[in-house]
Design an enzyme around this catalytic site. Structure first.
Site, mmCIF file in Angstrom:
data_model
loop_
_atom_site.group_PDB
_atom_site.id
_atom_site.type_symbol
_atom_site.label_atom_id
_atom_site.label_comp_id
_atom_site.label_asym_id
_atom_site.label_seq_id
_atom_site.Cartn_x
_atom_site.Cartn_y
_atom_site.Cartn_z
ATOM 1 N N HIS A 37 10.920 35.607 65.460
ATOM 2 C CA HIS A 37 10.066 36.898 65.077
ATOM 3 C C HIS A 37 9.719 37.621 66.450
ATOM 4 O O HIS A 37 9.980 38.864 66.642
ATOM 5 C CB HIS A 37 8.829 36.872 64.310
ATOM 6 C CG HIS A 37 8.270 37.932 63.601
ATOM 7 N ND1 HIS A 37 6.988 38.502 64.675
ATOM 8 C CD2 HIS A 37 8.316 38.557 62.954
ATOM 9 C CE1 HIS A 37 6.406 39.346 63.979
ATOM 10 N NE2 HIS A 37 7.237 39.702 62.968
ATOM 11 N N CYS A 65 25.276 43.151 62.707
ATOM 12 C CA CYS A 65 23.845 43.887 63.115
ATOM 13 C C CYS A 65 22.982 42.743 63.656
ATOM 14 O O CYS A 65 21.692 42.896 63.615
ATOM 15 C CB CYS A 65 23.453 44.593 61.960
ATOM 16 S SG CYS A 65 23.174 43.711 60.608
HETATM 17 C C1 PEP Z 1 20.320 38.683 60.612
HETATM 18 O O1 PEP Z 1 20.123 37.718 59.830
HETATM 19 O O2 PEP Z 1 21.423 38.720 61.253
HETATM 20 C C2 PEP Z 1 19.699 39.976 60.652
HETATM 21 C C3 PEP Z 1 20.141 41.154 61.148
HETATM 22 O O3 PEP Z 1 18.578 40.282 59.637
HETATM 23 P P1 PEP Z 1 17.237 39.557 60.035
HETATM 24 O O4 PEP Z 1 17.333 39.277 61.457
HETATM 25 O O5 PEP Z 1 16.366 40.632 59.918
HETATM 26 O O6 PEP Z 1 17.171 38.114 59.346
#
Ligand code: PEP
Ligand code: MG
Length: 850
Positions: free
Chosen positions: A425, A801
């Site tokens: 986080h 992403c």
């Molecule tokens: C991922 O899991 O790669 C993502 C972009 O979502 P998050 O990091 O919010 O879980």
């Protein structure tokens, strides 16, 4: 001699190449081609030097005879890449008693004695391998006495008189330098600098220009740009009556090069030589197509060019130099782009600890978000806010952060956590905000309740103590070392513009807030590739409504509470659409487990009970009921969308209403809605039906039309494997490689930091897979998913992403796999764009060569 490539005089057409004779030999040949006054030089090839190391010497008499008789020689290393280093140069070879007598009448006894004594010492230490201490007692009384002492010390220690035969001296120097290159320490050192294990060494033997003698004699270096900024400015050092790099020694009384009110300069005392040097440096810049540092010697006012080396430069200077060379038409723009390692841009985007400054290291963790910041330690978000209110920069220190800490992070100068990895986080949010961040600093002891942070050396830091976080290196430092400011100047902007033009891969940004979106626009991102909507619910006023929603008993009550969140979300999205001015915005529907919105400690739960007018026991019961053994694999993402559909319905409505509001004012908006954590086709069908129904309702209510694109986030291995059927329902697939890596490895992204360094050290993983995409495993799933998705739906947009979207190696993989764009934290957009441009240019170059 010129027909033997292994031992060749450096002439304009001698058979010399950097790959066989090293960069220095090649450069000297180029300088001779430019007709520069380079002293006669002989180059020895890599194979010749390898043989010397094995005891097989070339014809040394022949080498000596290539030089005017009576002169002295020097030998310097010439590795393929100058950065790989090599043994130190040895000067004044050939010096002996007879030569001393000759030089004594030419230069005076003291100068001749100094040259001889220096050679004896350097030969003794580097060639005869005597202990430098044997010269400890040499007095500085008079140069001639010192020389006698040196010769005696040599004789005592080496048990032979100092060798007088120039050919023997040269043979021994060549042998010692060749063998030094083969030593284990030298090999490890150059391999650490990127040299291959079999890197070769060349040697150059050059006639000495003394730099000591009549008239204006001396030595120095000159370059045309400032090393720190790359801005045009003649800089360097010159020291009269000196040799080699003596002028560069900090204690030397070197002169300024250009007129200077603080004292005499080379320009004042030898204007003709100075003018010639600047002219030569300009010629080298133009013809060698690089900013070069000229190593020179003056002999009675006459200039000799001993060497040219690429100017050492900071990241900032490397950008300015490349841009200026292109602007002056010396190199094409494409080459300017290829010359800048993408990651060095990080140093221009964020403040950095001055690399020259001493560092008081008190801990090390994972470099999770680049840049450096100094502040006073705080141990909670509340303290961070209080500190910000007092106008005092602070560093938020937590064992790990969770969504409740976002407010604290917003007002902190940097973040430090004990736990977590590159996608934890704190790391993700830190990168998004451009906030320096070190995570997983588990060599320090975090006692957050007691408000102490203990360094491995036992030093204890408490609230209010000043520390510095270096998120570029992962270091935690005591105090406030000097920082260098970020430098997004016109040169940086030029590189970005050229990179955009050259690149054939889209670069979007992950942006959750208007501030992020504005940063993305400032870096000219081509859209938002991921808006994590849950981050919008952590503002104080929204959090309470969100919590109320979690406490509702049935769908009707839930809808009612969500009605209050609707206008806030609508305003969020309208703002994002406005800032992005018609560029695509991909909004991810709610993803995290609901319990993340509930207070984890007693006092927070008491506050919540008060706010909701509920007994404390109700609140604790609800918090307990929502607790999961594996929340990351539990009730989150589309699973919430299927089981608590009212949240996604509210979000879809907010998106569509914002679409109409923003389209009424500017370019038409085509929102992209993305469903997280999908693992089955049916999940997509269920959500799509509901979202379509909301779209129809909004169209009816407002009597206006709009379109939207629905996509799926591929974050589970099953979604990648079943991409063929999932893609039938969508316009795009975006690979969330953070979760996909977590699930492919079965490796918690929040806990892996504990053992990741051991795993990497022991070679279990080549790199942290959350940092650099695991091409072999996770990459195979990406390829499979992309192929199966595209086969089912040829026009399908493909992207990534996860955090890997900003990593140059991962970008190469995505481009190769035919992805349309990558999306990364806004501050990583420049690095990603330059990496993408370099890949496109490299392809072009390869095609031209084929
Ligand atoms: C991922 O899991 O790669 C993502 C972009 O979502 P998050 O990091 O919010 O879980
Ligand atoms: Mg995810």
């Amino acid at each position: 001699m010129n027909t033997d490539p292994n031992v060749t005089l450096v002439t304009p057409d001698a058979p010399i190449a950097a790959a066989t004779h090293g960069g220095r030999a090649k450069c000297l040949q180029r300088l001779t081609r430019l007709n520069l006054p380079v002293p006669p030089t002989v180059a020895l090839s890599f194979p010749a030097v390898k043989e010397i190391a094995q005891g097989v010497l070339p014809d040394v008499d022949r080498i000596v005879s290539a030089f005017p008789s009576g002169g002295l020689l020097c030998v310097r290393p010439s590795s393929e890449d100058p950065d790989w280093g090599g043994p130190g140069a040895i000067l004044n070879i050939g010096m002996n008693d007879a030569c001393f007598e000759e030089l004594r009448s030419e230069l005076g006894a003291d100068a001749a004695a100094r040259i001889y004594a220096r050679f004896v010492q350097s030969y003794a230490v580097h060639v005869a391998r005597l202990d430098p201490d044997v010269f400890e007692h040499v007095t500085c009384a008079s140069p001639q006495e010192a020389l006698q002492e040196c010769l005696t010390a040599y004789e005592d220690e080496a048990e032979e008189a100092f060798p007088q035969d120039p050919a023997r001296q040269l043979s021994d120097v060549l042998k010692s330098m060749a063998r030094a290159w083969e030593g284990t320490t030298a090999r490890l050192l150059r391999q650490a600098r990127g040299a291959p294990p079999d890197a070769g060494l060349g040697l150059v033997v050059q006639r000495m220009v003394f730099g000591i003698g009549k008239g204006e004699s001396g030595s120095g270096v000159l370059q045309l740009v400032d090393t720190a900024t790359g801005a045009p400015q003649v800089t360097g050092r010159y020291l009269s009556q000196s040799q080699g790099r003596e002028a560069l020694k900090p204690e030397s009384e070197a002169l300024f090069l250009t007129h200077d009110p603080r004292g005499p300069s080379l320009q004042d005392i030898a204007p003709k030589a100075f003018g010639a040097l600047v002219e030569y440096a300009e010629l080298m810049r133009r013809k060698l197509r690089e900013e070069m540092q000229v190593e020179f010697a003056l002999d009675d006012g006459e200039v000799h060019i001993l060497d040219g080396v690429r100017v050492a430069r900071s990241a900032r200077a490397s950008v300015r130099i490349a841009v200026d060379l292109a602007a002056d038409g010396i190199i094409p723009r494409e080459e300017a782009l290829m010359r800048i390692p993408p990651r060095t841009l990080n140093e221009l985007l964020h403040r950095q600890v001055d690399p020259e400054a001493p560092r008081d290291l008190i801990g090390t963790g994972i470099a999770a978000s680049p840049g450096a910041a100094t502040g006073k330690i705080v141990f909670s978000s509340t303290e961070a806010q209080a500190s910000a209110a007092r106008g005092e920069p602070c560093i938020l220190v937590r064992r790990e952060t969770n969504p409740e800490d976002i407010r604290g992070m917003h007002v902190s100068a940097a973040v430090l956590t004990e736990k977590g990895g590159i996608t934890s986080h704190a790391a993700v949010i830190g990168r998004g905000m451009g906030l320096p961040c070190v995570v997983g600093a588990n060599d320090m002891r975090f006692q957050v309740r007691q408000k102490t942070l203990t360094a491995p050396d036992g030093r204890v830091f408490t609230q209010g103590d000043e520390i510095t976080i270096d998120g570029s290196t992962g270091q935690v430092l005591a105090g406030a070392p000097p920082l260098l400011e970020a430098a997004q100047d016109d040169a940086f902007q030029a590189i970005m513009d050229w990179a955009k033009e050259a690149s054939d891969l889209g670069i979007r940004a992950n942006a959750d807030t208007p501030v992020d979106a504005q940063t993305a626009r400032n870096f000219d991102a081509e859209g938002i590739g991921l808006c994590r909507t849950e981050h919008m619910f952590f503002e104080a006023d929204r959090l309470t409504v969100m919590r109320e929603m979690i406490f509702t008993a049935d769908p009707e009550d839930r809808r009612e509470v969500l009605e209050r969140l609707l206008p806030m979300q609508r305003a969020d999205f309208t703002e994002l659409f406005r800032i992005m001015e018609g560029k695509p915005v991909t909004i991810r529907l709610f993803d995290p487990p609901l319990h993340e919105f509930l207070p984890s400690d007693r006092s927070g739960q008491r506050e919540l009970a008060e706010a909701l007018d509920l007994p404390l026991s109700d609140v604790t019961r609800r918090v307990d009921a929502l607790r999961e053994y594996n929340p990351m694999l539990g009730m989150r993402g589309v699973r919430l969308g299927v089981t608590v559909p009212e949240i996604y319905e509210m979000q879809a409505r907010a998106i569509f209403e914002a679409t109409l509001a923003a389209s009424a004012e500017g370019d038409p908006v085509v929102p992209e809605i993305m469903i997280p954590l999908v693992s089955a086709k049916r999940e997509v069908e269920l959500v799509k039906t509901r979202v379509d129904a909301v779209a129809a309702a909004v169209r009816n209510e407002q009597e206006r039309d709009f379109t939207y694109r629905l996509g799926v986030m591929v974050e589970t291995p099953r979604a990648a494997l079943r991409a063929g059927e999932i893609a039938q329902h969508c316009a795009f697939l975006s690979f969330g490689t953070n979760d996909l890596t977590q699930m492919t490895y079965g490796l918690s992204r929040d806990d892996a930091g504990r053992f990741m360094s051991v795993y990497v050290q022991q070679g279990v993983y080549a790199e942290d897979p959350f940092h650099t995409l695991d091409i072999e495993g996770v990459g195979e799933l990406l390829k499979l998913g992309a192929e199966r998705g595209r086969a089912a739906q040829p026009g399908l947009t493909l992207s990534i992403c996860g955090e890997h979207g900003g990593n140059p190696e991962s970008i190469a993989f995505c481009r190769e796999a035919g992805f349309d764009y990558v999306s990364c934290s806004p501050f990583r957009v420049p690095v990603a764009r330059l990496a993408a441009a370099q890949l496109a240019i490299a392809d072009k170059i390869n095609q031209r060569a084929a």
